[in-house]
Design a protein around this motif. Sequence first.
Motif, PDB file in Angstrom:
ATOM      1  N   ALA A  72     -32.736  -0.477  12.636  1.00 11.60           N
ATOM      2  CA  ALA A  72     -32.179  -0.067  11.343  1.00 11.60           C
ATOM      3  C   ALA A  72     -31.425   1.247  11.463  1.00 11.60           C
ATOM      4  CB  ALA A  72     -33.294   0.057  10.311  1.00 11.60           C
ATOM      5  N   LEU A  73     -31.926   2.160  12.300  1.00 11.93           N
ATOM      6  CA  LEU A  73     -31.259   3.445  12.483  1.00 11.93           C
ATOM      7  C   LEU A  73     -29.915   3.268  13.179  1.00 11.93           C
ATOM      8  CD1 LEU A  73     -31.288   6.500  12.250  1.00 11.93           C
ATOM      9  CD2 LEU A  73     -32.632   6.603  14.348  1.00 11.93           C
ATOM     10  N   GLN A  74     -29.864   2.440  14.204  1.00 14.06           N
ATOM     11  CA  GLN A  74     -28.615   2.213  14.924  1.00 14.06           C
ATOM     12  C   GLN A  74     -27.586   1.509  14.032  1.00 14.06           C
ATOM     13  OE1 GLN A  74     -27.860   3.580  17.801  1.00 14.06           O
ATOM     14  NE2 GLN A  74     -29.931   4.469  17.801  1.00 14.06           N
ATOM     15  N   GLU A  75     -28.039   0.579  13.197  1.00 15.22           N
ATOM     16  CA  GLU A  75     -27.134  -0.087  12.269  1.00 15.22           C
ATOM     17  C   GLU A  75     -26.545   0.905  11.272  1.00 15.22           C
ATOM     18  OE1 GLU A  75     -29.090  -4.594  12.140  1.00 15.22           O
ATOM     19  OE2 GLU A  75     -29.590  -3.111  10.598  1.00 15.22           O
ATOM     20  N   ALA A  76     -27.357   1.858  10.834  1.00 13.66           N
ATOM     21  CA  ALA A  76     -26.873   2.873   9.897  1.00 13.66           C
ATOM     22  C   ALA A  76     -25.833   3.775  10.541  1.00 13.66           C
ATOM     23  CB  ALA A  76     -28.044   3.698   9.381  1.00 13.66           C
ATOM     24  N   LEU A  77     -26.006   4.067  11.821  1.00 16.04           N
ATOM     25  CA  LEU A  77     -25.039   4.909  12.522  1.00 16.04           C
ATOM     26  C   LEU A  77     -23.703   4.189  12.711  1.00 16.04           C
ATOM     27  CD1 LEU A  77     -27.387   6.460  15.230  1.00 16.04           C
ATOM     28  CD2 LEU A  77     -26.256   7.698  13.383  1.00 16.04           C
ATOM     29  N   ALA A  78     -23.758   2.861  12.762  1.00 10.03           N
ATOM     30  CA  ALA A  78     -22.546   2.081  13.031  1.00 10.03           C
ATOM     31  C   ALA A  78     -21.837   1.598  11.781  1.00 10.03           C
ATOM     32  CB  ALA A  78     -22.896   0.882  13.915  1.00 10.03           C
ATOM     33  N   SER A  79     -22.533   1.534  10.642  1.00  8.92           N
ATOM     34  CA  SER A  79     -21.953   0.934   9.443  1.00  8.92           C
ATOM     35  C   SER A  79     -22.290   1.750   8.211  1.00  8.92           C
ATOM     36  CB  SER A  79     -22.469  -0.503   9.285  1.00  8.92           C
ATOM     37  OG  SER A  79     -22.229  -1.001   7.995  1.00  8.92           O
ATOM     38  N   SER A  80     -21.272   2.038   7.391  1.00 10.21           N
ATOM     39  CA  SER A  80     -21.506   2.806   6.162  1.00 10.21           C
ATOM     40  C   SER A  80     -22.354   2.010   5.173  1.00 10.21           C
ATOM     41  CB  SER A  80     -20.166   3.186   5.524  1.00 10.21           C
ATOM     42  OG  SER A  80     -19.407   2.017   5.220  1.00 10.21           O
ATOM     43  N   ASP A 129     -23.665  19.331  -5.831  1.00 10.25           N
ATOM     44  CA  ASP A 129     -24.290  19.840  -4.604  1.00 10.25           C
ATOM     45  C   ASP A 129     -25.450  18.943  -4.189  1.00 10.25           C
ATOM     46  OD1 ASP A 129     -22.562  21.957  -4.501  1.00 10.25           O
ATOM     47  OD2 ASP A 129     -23.873  23.290  -5.644  1.00 10.25           O
ATOM     48  N   ARG A 130     -26.091  18.320  -5.172  1.00  7.25           N
ATOM     49  CA  ARG A 130     -27.236  17.467  -4.883  1.00  7.25           C
ATOM     50  C   ARG A 130     -26.825  16.025  -4.615  1.00  7.25           C
ATOM     51  NH1 ARG A 130     -32.653  17.317  -5.460  1.00  7.25           N
ATOM     52  NH2 ARG A 130     -32.697  19.482  -6.112  1.00  7.25           N
ATOM     53  N   THR A 131     -25.785  15.545  -5.287  1.00 12.95           N
ATOM     54  CA  THR A 131     -25.468  14.123  -5.218  1.00 12.95           C
ATOM     55  C   THR A 131     -24.334  13.787  -4.261  1.00 12.95           C
ATOM     56  OG1 THR A 131     -23.965  14.345  -7.102  1.00 12.95           O
ATOM     57  CG2 THR A 131     -26.253  13.771  -7.580  1.00 12.95           C
ATOM     58  N   ARG A 132     -23.416  14.711  -4.002  1.00  7.83           N
ATOM     59  CA  ARG A 132     -22.263  14.396  -3.166  1.00  7.83           C
ATOM     60  C   ARG A 132     -22.644  14.482  -1.694  1.00  7.83           C
ATOM     61  NH1 ARG A 132     -17.887  18.423  -4.234  1.00  7.83           N
ATOM     62  NH2 ARG A 132     -19.181  19.708  -2.862  1.00  7.83           N
ATOM     63  N   ARG A 133     -22.297  13.448  -0.954  1.00  8.37           N
ATOM     64  CA  ARG A 133     -22.561  13.414   0.480  1.00  8.37           C
ATOM     65  C   ARG A 133     -21.234  13.486   1.207  1.00  8.37           C
ATOM     66  NH1 ARG A 133     -26.783   8.558  -0.510  1.00  8.37           N
ATOM     67  NH2 ARG A 133     -28.429   9.863  -1.415  1.00  8.37           N
ATOM     68  N   GLU A 134     -21.006  14.591   1.836  1.00 11.57           N
ATOM     69  CA  GLU A 134     -19.739  14.828   2.509  1.00 11.57           C
ATOM     70  C   GLU A 134     -19.666  14.034   3.808  1.00 11.57           C
ATOM     71  OE1 GLU A 134     -19.703  18.986   3.050  1.00 11.57           O
ATOM     72  OE2 GLU A 134     -19.386  19.463   0.929  1.00 11.57           O
ATOM     73  N   ARG A 135     -18.462  13.843   4.306  1.00 14.76           N
ATOM     74  CA  ARG A 135     -18.261  13.142   5.567  1.00 14.76           C
ATOM     75  C   ARG A 135     -18.983  13.885   6.694  1.00 14.76           C
ATOM     76  NH1 ARG A 135     -14.721   9.380   7.343  1.00 14.76           N
ATOM     77  NH2 ARG A 135     -13.628   9.440   5.340  1.00 14.76           N
ATOM     78  N   GLY A 136     -19.729  13.156   7.456  1.00 16.33           N
ATOM     79  CA  GLY A 136     -20.465  13.763   8.561  1.00 16.33           C
ATOM     80  C   GLY A 136     -21.827  14.308   8.165  1.00 16.33           C
ATOM     81  N   SER A 137     -22.178  14.216   6.865  1.00 16.13           N
ATOM     82  CA  SER A 137     -23.456  14.774   6.426  1.00 16.13           C
ATOM     83  C   SER A 137     -24.648  13.962   6.946  1.00 16.13           C
ATOM     84  CB  SER A 137     -23.509  14.848   4.896  1.00 16.13           C
ATOM     85  OG  SER A 137     -23.457  13.544   4.323  1.00 16.13           O
ATOM     86  N   PHE A 138     -24.430  12.677   7.263  1.00 19.75           N
ATOM     87  CA  PHE A 138     -25.541  11.850   7.756  1.00 19.75           C
ATOM     88  C   PHE A 138     -26.056  12.377   9.098  1.00 19.75           C
ATOM     89  CE2 PHE A 138     -27.368   8.076   9.868  1.00 19.75           C
ATOM     90  CZ  PHE A 138     -28.310   7.725   8.912  1.00 19.75           C
ATOM     91  N   THR A 139     -25.135  12.820   9.933  1.00 22.21           N
ATOM     92  CA  THR A 139     -25.544  13.395  11.222  1.00 22.21           C
ATOM     93  C   THR A 139     -26.358  14.656  11.010  1.00 22.21           C
ATOM     94  OG1 THR A 139     -23.555  12.509  12.266  1.00 22.21           O
ATOM     95  CG2 THR A 139     -24.709  14.255  13.435  1.00 22.21           C
TER      96      THR A 139
END
Length: 550
Positions: A345-353, A426-436
């Motif tokens: 599941a973690l690898q799938e999340a890294l590969a697909s939004s 600030d709480r709800t917006r997820r910026e590009r690259g924030s998942f990493t």
Amino acid sequence: MPAKPSQAKRNRRPMDLEGASVYGNVEVVDPAEIEASRQREEISHQPDKAMFPAVQASAQRPAPSPALFSSGDTDYAASSRVIWEGANILTQGSDLPWLVSDEGEAYYKSLVGKGKGYISFWLTDDLYAKDPSVLERDFAIALIEQFDLRAACLHLIYAAHATQLDRPWEESFTINDIQLEQYLGLNKNKKLNKQQKLQLMLKLAKQPCHLLVYISWPEQGRVPTVSVSRTWLWEIAEPILHFQECLTDEAGHGVGDKTLVGFTLNIRCGMWAKYFLNEEMRRQKQGYYEYCILSKELIQDIMSTYHHYEGAARLMTWLLFKTKINRSSPLTAELLLRIAFGEKALQEALASSKHRAKLVESWIKTLKALLERGWTITPDPQTYPLSYWVDSGETGSLRDVPDDPDAAVEFWAQDAGAAAGSRVTDRTRRERGSFTRFLSGRLWIQPPKVIADRLDAIDEIRWGYNKASAAKQPVPTDLASTTSTAVATRQIREIQSGEHLKQLRISKGLSQADLAGKIGRSLSWIKMVETGKRKIQPQDHATLLSIFNE
């Protein structure tokens, strides 16, 4: 180490059957003898009626081992690496990295002692054989996929019963359906009838017993190398099933039928317990005795969350052992995600939004489920993005946005002018690259209060011993200056760091537990502050200053 259960409690043995015919492992109860037998049993054996209100209906069964949680909501449970990894297999199943031997058998291997040793687990279907065979890969994987996460609760119950015995690799403990129904909270379940509950408990009870263990444990200090070849994790005897003749109506329906009314299990630890649950060998520095604190509420939380919040149930089981070892160090979100949902599941999340959004949604629901069940989770504001945290419903959340369009425009205008960090975006917006960044975010996790308090009490005993020995040591020069008369009369205006707090505490003659009690904080909180793992909040800072300036 806290005292183990009393000798009388540990040495209690099952009583002989009276008024019943036993054929193999099936007991047929004669209804005519129930009342007379009940009266005889009441004289010789008085069970805990508050814990088991229905126990008198099973008066003719073998007496079980002493009940767990008889003196409160918690009890000791074995917690060695063998037990921990067994729990991981039962909760994470096929998400773990299973290997295949040269003979084509599936096994799971966990390295220990910095890679110098290992524990490996294999599977068998020969539950009652003296020399069980190991399943081949395909059959083993099929069995793993049938594992029910709730079987981990039985594994934890077995681990708790094992601590009641002096020699658990030789002695067995006895559990019946009445006890298990109470431990698992099934007595409150109105959706299942009696027969369904019995069948479910029998199925769950057997699953931990499919595991075989090999151990190669390296030398540690004075404790020599431990080597154990193929032993049971839990060795179970064939269950004794209790049946009762059905009562018939005037039409004669049910004549000759028998109804399953209960069962009794006899279980023993494998030979691993001789080295990892042996108090005598621990005292002689020849083995280990490791235990954790298990709560009845935790077992029932796992039972109630497994279906809708599987990730939370997995984490509660894993964190029971992890927080016993170390409660002061933070854990990364990536590690917790891998345990809760698996590597795939973690690898799938890294590969697909798309998969990433689904995983984050599941993660936030998991956090909420843990918080609601008493776990204390503190994110590190410097590394953990707020947009991946639980919406607590406080001011500034999306639920505060007005439905009226004009009012909504005004709301967002005011929000845009708010201070950074307090805006809704600030709480709800997820910026590009924030998942990493989120994956490397750190969280401090503490168990529910009933467990944390018991662990704190154990730590306090240990700290008491350390304090007694430390009193004989010379005072460091940097502390000597703070305890001089000139410094002692000076008002302290600021606590500059965790190390400074430690110096002030020692100069005041307070233990960490003493200081925690004075400010209404936990012992672990004091430890985390003194080691720089947590910052002192303004309200705590004011309280601490008032104590040190007394």
